[in-house]
Design a protein around this motif. Sequence first.
Motif, PDB file in Angstrom:
ATOM      1  N   LEU A  46      12.066   1.060  -5.994  1.00 29.01           N
ATOM      2  CA  LEU A  46      13.337   1.686  -5.630  1.00 29.01           C
ATOM      3  C   LEU A  46      13.124   2.915  -4.751  1.00 29.01           C
ATOM      4  N   ARG A  47      11.944   3.014  -4.176  1.00 34.63           N
ATOM      5  CA  ARG A  47      11.585   4.125  -3.267  1.00 34.63           C
ATOM      6  C   ARG A  47      11.867   5.475  -3.921  1.00 34.63           C
ATOM      7  N   LEU A  48      11.351   5.631  -5.138  1.00 32.71           N
ATOM      8  CA  LEU A  48      11.545   6.867  -5.883  1.00 32.71           C
ATOM      9  C   LEU A  48      10.352   7.806  -5.793  1.00 32.71           C
ATOM     10  N   ASN A  49       9.260   7.371  -5.154  1.00 34.08           N
ATOM     11  CA  ASN A  49       8.176   8.302  -4.895  1.00 34.08           C
ATOM     12  C   ASN A  49       8.670   9.376  -3.922  1.00 34.08           C
ATOM     13  N   PRO A  50       8.297  10.643  -4.116  1.00 35.67           N
ATOM     14  CA  PRO A  50       8.791  11.704  -3.221  1.00 35.67           C
ATOM     15  C   PRO A  50       8.329  11.494  -1.783  1.00 35.67           C
ATOM     16  N   PRO A  93       8.789  13.216   2.137  1.00 34.31           N
ATOM     17  CA  PRO A  93       7.331  13.226   2.057  1.00 34.31           C
ATOM     18  C   PRO A  93       6.857  13.795   0.722  1.00 34.31           C
ATOM     19  N   PRO A  94       5.589  13.545   0.375  1.00 29.95           N
ATOM     20  CA  PRO A  94       4.462  13.083   1.195  1.00 29.95           C
ATOM     21  C   PRO A  94       4.220  11.572   1.160  1.00 29.95           C
ATOM     22  N   CYS A  95       5.041  10.802   0.405  1.00 27.92           N
ATOM     23  CA  CYS A  95       4.759   9.374   0.246  1.00 27.92           C
ATOM     24  C   CYS A  95       5.177   8.580   1.479  1.00 27.92           C
ATOM     25  N   VAL A  96       4.308   7.652   1.873  1.00 27.53           N
ATOM     26  CA  VAL A  96       4.620   6.693   2.937  1.00 27.53           C
ATOM     27  C   VAL A  96       4.134   5.320   2.492  1.00 27.53           C
ATOM     28  N   TYR A  97       4.694   4.282   3.109  1.00 29.76           N
ATOM     29  CA  TYR A  97       4.338   2.900   2.789  1.00 29.76           C
ATOM     30  C   TYR A  97       3.752   2.260   4.045  1.00 29.76           C
ATOM     31  N   PRO A  98       2.434   2.348   4.233  1.00 27.97           N
ATOM     32  CA  PRO A  98       1.841   1.860   5.484  1.00 27.97           C
ATOM     33  C   PRO A  98       1.875   0.350   5.651  1.00 27.97           C
ATOM     34  N   SER A  99       1.977  -0.403   4.546  1.00 28.08           N
ATOM     35  CA  SER A  99       2.002  -1.861   4.676  1.00 28.08           C
ATOM     36  C   SER A  99       2.592  -2.480   3.424  1.00 28.08           C
ATOM     37  N   GLY A 100       3.014  -3.739   3.565  1.00 24.07           N
ATOM     38  CA  GLY A 100       3.507  -4.498   2.426  1.00 24.07           C
ATOM     39  C   GLY A 100       5.018  -4.658   2.410  1.00 24.07           C
ATOM     40  N   GLU A 101       5.486  -5.517   1.503  1.00 26.92           N
ATOM     41  CA  GLU A 101       6.908  -5.762   1.311  1.00 26.92           C
ATOM     42  C   GLU A 101       7.226  -5.768  -0.180  1.00 26.92           C
ATOM     43  N   PHE A 152      13.511  -8.549  -2.996  1.00 30.80           N
ATOM     44  CA  PHE A 152      14.472  -8.818  -4.059  1.00 30.80           C
ATOM     45  C   PHE A 152      15.677  -9.490  -3.432  1.00 30.80           C
ATOM     46  N   ASP A 153      16.002 -10.663  -3.934  1.00 34.02           N
ATOM     47  CA  ASP A 153      17.123 -11.420  -3.373  1.00 34.02           C
ATOM     48  C   ASP A 153      16.977 -11.635  -1.868  1.00 34.02           C
ATOM     49  N   GLY A 154      15.751 -11.871  -1.423  1.00 35.41           N
ATOM     50  CA  GLY A 154      15.505 -12.165  -0.020  1.00 35.41           C
ATOM     51  C   GLY A 154      15.492 -10.954   0.893  1.00 35.41           C
ATOM     52  N   ARG A 155      15.625  -9.744   0.329  1.00 37.31           N
ATOM     53  CA  ARG A 155      15.630  -8.530   1.141  1.00 37.31           C
ATOM     54  C   ARG A 155      14.393  -7.697   0.855  1.00 37.31           C
ATOM     55  N   ASP A 156      13.840  -7.087   1.891  1.00 39.21           N
ATOM     56  CA  ASP A 156      12.715  -6.182   1.727  1.00 39.21           C
ATOM     57  C   ASP A 156      13.270  -4.796   1.405  1.00 39.21           C
ATOM     58  N   LEU A 157      13.074  -4.346   0.164  1.00 39.45           N
ATOM     59  CA  LEU A 157      13.643  -3.074  -0.267  1.00 39.45           C
ATOM     60  C   LEU A 157      13.064  -1.889   0.488  1.00 39.45           C
ATOM     61  N   LEU A 158      11.860  -2.031   1.013  1.00 36.59           N
ATOM     62  CA  LEU A 158      11.260  -0.935   1.767  1.00 36.59           C
ATOM     63  C   LEU A 158      11.962  -0.708   3.105  1.00 36.59           C
ATOM     64  N   SER A 194       0.852  -1.187   0.000  1.00 35.81           N
ATOM     65  CA  SER A 194       0.000   0.000   0.000  1.00 35.81           C
ATOM     66  C   SER A 194       0.886   1.234   0.000  1.00 35.81           C
ATOM     67  N   VAL A 195       0.476   2.239  -0.769  1.00 34.46           N
ATOM     68  CA  VAL A 195       1.222   3.490  -0.892  1.00 34.46           C
ATOM     69  C   VAL A 195       0.259   4.643  -0.670  1.00 34.46           C
ATOM     70  N   ASP A 196       0.578   5.487   0.297  1.00 35.39           N
ATOM     71  CA  ASP A 196      -0.233   6.671   0.588  1.00 35.39           C
ATOM     72  C   ASP A 196       0.576   7.934   0.318  1.00 35.39           C
ATOM     73  N   PHE A 197      -0.151   8.993  -0.060  1.00 39.78           N
ATOM     74  CA  PHE A 197       0.435  10.324  -0.146  1.00 39.78           C
ATOM     75  C   PHE A 197      -0.314  11.198   0.855  1.00 39.78           C
ATOM     76  N   ARG A 198       0.381  11.551   1.927  1.00 44.32           N
ATOM     77  CA  ARG A 198      -0.233  12.298   3.018  1.00 44.32           C
ATOM     78  C   ARG A 198      -0.034  13.793   2.780  1.00 44.32           C
ATOM     79  N   LEU A 199      -1.123  14.454   2.391  1.00 41.17           N
ATOM     80  CA  LEU A 199      -1.105  15.871   2.093  1.00 41.17           C
ATOM     81  C   LEU A 199      -1.565  16.650   3.315  1.00 41.17           C
ATOM     82  N   ASP A 200      -1.568  17.965   3.213  1.00 45.50           N
ATOM     83  CA  ASP A 200      -1.895  18.791   4.377  1.00 45.50           C
ATOM     84  C   ASP A 200      -3.276  18.486   4.930  1.00 45.50           C
TER      85      ASP A 200
END
Length: 281
Positions: A71-75, A77-85, A88-94, A27-33
């Motif tokens: 690759l965590r290229l979303n800006p 803030p305001p982007c956050v990752y509230p859940s999920g994995e 890649f190669d056994g590693r959680d990139l988040l 899940s990907v959220d953009f938390r605005l004002d």
Amino acid sequence: MTLDRPTADPRAHREGAPPLLEIDRLSVDFRLDASVVHAVQDVSLHVRAGETLAVVGESGSGKSATALSVLRLNPSPPCVYPSGEIRFDGRDLLKLPEKDLGRVRGRDIAMVFQDPMTCLDPLQRVGAQVAEVLRHHTGLSRTEAKEAALAALDEVGIPEPDLRYRQYPHELSGGLRQRVMIATALVARPRVLIADEPTTALDVTVQRQILDLLVTLQHKHDMAVVLITHDLAVVAETADRVVVMNKGRVVESGGVLDVFDHPADDYTRRLLAATPRLEAA
């Protein structure tokens, strides 16, 4: 010289092989004002070595937000990752520290974007930008990196690579700039290539050339490719499997022929119905 890296078993994309890249309930959220935009909700998908996975849907469906999350290229803030994995190669990139993620970007997972003019540095010669990727990720000298960059420009079909190496982005056509972007993405021999609408800004003839080039290079290097697009004709010609997204969610996924011939979701049926067709006179 060219940078040689081991490739995976070319049969590894067959059903049953373990995923190379796996997004699990993201899940990907953009938390605005004053509000929160739930751009991606509970999305799961995967791609294997040597396989092309297409992610399709209309604008605003969450395709690019999902791709940029790898690759965590979303800006932020305001982007956050509230859940999920994103594994890649056994590693959680988040959860990787930024320093470790920097070693993955461009080296193991690379991206090609829709508009190269927004990604290429207008003040730097294009060849130097390709060579810079190698200098960042390897121990190559400046001379060795230049030699490898010239080979990369030649590999993607850029004529007179010695001349183009010294030119600036504005001196190249749109098709040549996109080829430079592909050379930059592939010069370090990544295992996964994410192509986010890579041909939208190009004319039809150049689109065909770029897509054929991506397929050729994928087979040569046995890459996994995630193709983000709204063009179902491109999907039908190039992808092995397809994920259909709508309003930030996956509504359907499966083999391209299965999904296109027997769509299970009404949104997929409407997408297919909206595709222009040439009818016999």
